[in-house]
Design a protein around this motif. Structure first.
Motif, PDB file in Angstrom:
ATOM      1  N   ARG A 273     -12.314  11.888   3.878  1.00  0.00           N
ATOM      2  CA  ARG A 273     -11.407  11.199   2.963  1.00  0.00           C
ATOM      3  C   ARG A 273     -10.257  10.526   3.689  1.00  0.00           C
ATOM      4  O   ARG A 273      -9.934   9.349   3.445  1.00  0.00           O
ATOM      5  CB  ARG A 273     -10.845  12.206   1.945  1.00  0.00           C
ATOM      6  CG  ARG A 273      -9.891  11.613   0.917  1.00  0.00           C
ATOM      7  CD  ARG A 273      -8.973  12.674   0.356  1.00  0.00           C
ATOM      8  NE  ARG A 273      -8.113  13.221   1.402  1.00  0.00           N
ATOM      9  CZ  ARG A 273      -7.335  14.297   1.247  1.00  0.00           C
ATOM     10  NH1 ARG A 273      -7.337  14.943   0.094  1.00  0.00           N
ATOM     11  NH2 ARG A 273      -6.577  14.725   2.231  1.00  0.00           N
ATOM     12  N   ASP A 274      -9.601  11.252   4.592  1.00  0.00           N
ATOM     13  CA  ASP A 274      -8.441  10.694   5.281  1.00  0.00           C
ATOM     14  C   ASP A 274      -8.822   9.512   6.157  1.00  0.00           C
ATOM     15  O   ASP A 274      -8.068   8.535   6.273  1.00  0.00           O
ATOM     16  CB  ASP A 274      -7.761  11.769   6.128  1.00  0.00           C
ATOM     17  CG  ASP A 274      -7.116  12.863   5.284  1.00  0.00           C
ATOM     18  OD1 ASP A 274      -7.011  12.675   4.058  1.00  0.00           O
ATOM     19  OD2 ASP A 274      -6.725  13.902   5.851  1.00  0.00           O
ATOM     20  N   GLU A 277      -9.452   6.470   3.821  1.00  0.00           N
ATOM     21  CA  GLU A 277      -8.188   5.935   3.316  1.00  0.00           C
ATOM     22  C   GLU A 277      -7.440   5.178   4.404  1.00  0.00           C
ATOM     23  O   GLU A 277      -6.824   4.129   4.135  1.00  0.00           O
ATOM     24  CB  GLU A 277      -7.322   7.074   2.773  1.00  0.00           C
ATOM     25  CG  GLU A 277      -7.857   7.671   1.478  1.00  0.00           C
ATOM     26  CD  GLU A 277      -7.007   8.806   0.956  1.00  0.00           C
ATOM     27  OE1 GLU A 277      -6.074   9.239   1.683  1.00  0.00           O
ATOM     28  OE2 GLU A 277      -7.258   9.266  -0.173  1.00  0.00           O
ATOM     29  N   GLU A 280      -9.221   1.797   4.790  1.00  0.00           N
ATOM     30  CA  GLU A 280      -8.925   0.920   3.652  1.00  0.00           C
ATOM     31  C   GLU A 280      -7.514   0.357   3.731  1.00  0.00           C
ATOM     32  O   GLU A 280      -7.251  -0.750   3.233  1.00  0.00           O
ATOM     33  CB  GLU A 280      -9.115   1.683   2.347  1.00  0.00           C
ATOM     34  CG  GLU A 280     -10.575   1.949   1.999  1.00  0.00           C
ATOM     35  CD  GLU A 280     -10.745   2.707   0.705  1.00  0.00           C
ATOM     36  OE1 GLU A 280     -11.813   2.566   0.070  1.00  0.00           O
ATOM     37  OE2 GLU A 280      -9.811   3.457   0.321  1.00  0.00           O
ATOM     38  N   HIS A 286     -12.333  -2.259  -0.431  1.00  0.00           N
ATOM     39  CA  HIS A 286     -12.476  -0.898  -0.937  1.00  0.00           C
ATOM     40  C   HIS A 286     -13.860  -0.411  -0.554  1.00  0.00           C
ATOM     41  O   HIS A 286     -14.864  -1.051  -0.886  1.00  0.00           O
ATOM     42  CB  HIS A 286     -12.307  -0.853  -2.458  1.00  0.00           C
ATOM     43  CG  HIS A 286     -12.550   0.502  -3.043  1.00  0.00           C
ATOM     44  ND1 HIS A 286     -11.681   1.559  -2.868  1.00  0.00           N
ATOM     45  CD2 HIS A 286     -13.585   0.973  -3.792  1.00  0.00           C
ATOM     46  CE1 HIS A 286     -12.166   2.621  -3.481  1.00  0.00           C
ATOM     47  NE2 HIS A 286     -13.314   2.290  -4.051  1.00  0.00           N
ATOM     48  N   ARG A 291     -17.557   5.735   0.271  1.00  0.00           N
ATOM     49  CA  ARG A 291     -17.037   6.860  -0.512  1.00  0.00           C
ATOM     50  C   ARG A 291     -18.166   7.561  -1.268  1.00  0.00           C
ATOM     51  O   ARG A 291     -18.165   8.789  -1.416  1.00  0.00           O
ATOM     52  CB  ARG A 291     -15.966   6.371  -1.496  1.00  0.00           C
ATOM     53  CG  ARG A 291     -14.632   6.020  -0.832  1.00  0.00           C
ATOM     54  CD  ARG A 291     -13.599   5.604  -1.868  1.00  0.00           C
ATOM     55  NE  ARG A 291     -12.298   5.356  -1.278  1.00  0.00           N
ATOM     56  CZ  ARG A 291     -11.384   6.290  -1.050  1.00  0.00           C
ATOM     57  NH1 ARG A 291     -11.644   7.558  -1.385  1.00  0.00           N
ATOM     58  NH2 ARG A 291     -10.219   5.981  -0.513  1.00  0.00           N
TER      59      ARG A 291
END
Length: 341
Positions: A273-274, A277, A280, A286, A291
């Motif tokens: 996740r990190d 992000e 992005e 996106h 994801r």
């Protein structure tokens, strides 16, 4: 180099993150960890903020891996990697309307185990490939390996007109299980899953006209200790520093500046996740497919970026003309290429 087909495979068993936590909590594993470490595992696996819902693992039960020693983990890789790779490759060949005897070269990347002869030898035997098929195993490139493997395939295609080349990225991350109180090791236990992705290439256009090229790479060996496997007592221990998301974002942003044209979508390795992000934040995209791969399979290491590409291709966006792929990891190294039609 033209893409004729792309297919993926995962082990049959899929485990929710909550199931992984229950297996850890009811096993002797937590007894050997500090309370703070157990808290980290519980928070990541049940907090819902990791971006991962489930992972496919080559295990009948999650807790089965906790008692395995180094030799048993090595045997797990040798047992599980060849059939997983062959599963993905069989699907890719079927989609391309080919049989194993049509393949002139098989390139395979992995970092979660080591065999000599390599996994390609086992896959070629299992699938009944010709005895003169060219076999090449790429090891030690970590999570970013799929794109350098594609670049090597491009070289083979250029040097051998008319050749059919198969590439396979396969990782059995559950065969690289290691647990201790290091935060990076703990996070790794919560992220990684098993999977394989295979593609068929040649110098002739495929059914949809997709081709790959415009490869680029960057490596920063001074950052090597921030993300790598180390050998500890015969086990592979993942070394993961909290600076990795920033490192990945900086490297990917630099590679993006070298693109030949604006892509319709960026498809990236689902590092976590990190990491997603952070990427992005530096790119005007996106990462929807990336994801989705993370959500459904976790971080599968090298096959992950090809899982994202498969999702985008399957979505059949008629207006799609160009994708920009990027993958990164041990080294520290990052790679990119373009897929267009």
């Amino acid at each position: 180099m033209f893409l004729h087909s792309l297919a993926t495979a995962v082990p049959a068993r899929s485990f929710l993150q909550s199931e992984c936590w229950e297996a850890m909590r009811s096993s002797p594993l937590l007894e050997n960890l500090k309370p703070r470490s157990a808290s980290i595992l519980g928070k990541v696996l049940t907090g819902g903020g990791s971006g991962i819902e489930r992972r496919n693992l080559a295990l009948d039960r999650v807790d089965a891996v906790f008692g395995l020693d180094a030799q048993q983990l090595n045997e797990t890789f040798e047992r599980e990697a060849p059939p997983l790779a062959a599963d993905a490759l069989s699907k890719a060949l079927a989609k391309a309307g080919l049989v194993p005897a049509d393949v002139d070269a098989l390139l395979l990347c992995t970092c979660t185990g080591y065999l000599c002869p390599g996994v390609t030898s086992h896959v070629a035997e299992r699938m009944g490939m010709r005895p003169d098929v060219y076999l090449a195993d790429l090891v030690g490139l970590g999570c970013g390996a799929a794109i350098p493997m594609m670049r090597a395939a491009q070289g083979y295609v250029a040097a051998n007109p008319g050749a059919v080349v198969a590439t396979v990225a396969v990782e059995v991350c559950s065969a690289a299980f290691h647990a201790d109180d290091d935060p990076g090791v703990l996070i790794s236990l919560c992220l990684f899953g098993d999977g394989a992705a295979a593609a068929i290439w040649s110098d002739q256009p495929g059914p949809d006209g997709w081709r790959a090229g415009h490869f680029s790479t960057v490596h920063h060996p001074q950052e090597r200790e921030k993300i790598r496997f180390v050998n500890e007592g015969g086990r592979l221990r993942n070394q993961l520093h909290r600076a990795v998301p920033a490192l990945a974002a900086e490297a990917v942003a630099g590679l993006y500046q070298k693109r030949s044209a604006e892509p319709d979508q960026v498809l990236a390795h689902s590092g976590g996740r990190d990491v997603i992000e952070a990427i992005e934040a530096v790119l005007p995209h996106h990462l929807e497919e990336t994801r989705g791969v993370l959500r459904d399979h976790g971080n599968m290491s090298s096959p992950s970026v090809l899982f994202a590409l498969e999702r985008r291709l399957a979505a059949a966006h008629e207006t799609d003309r160009r994708f920009w792929l990027t993958a990164f990891g041990a080294g520290f190294a990052a790679h990119a290429c373009e897929v267009w039609r």
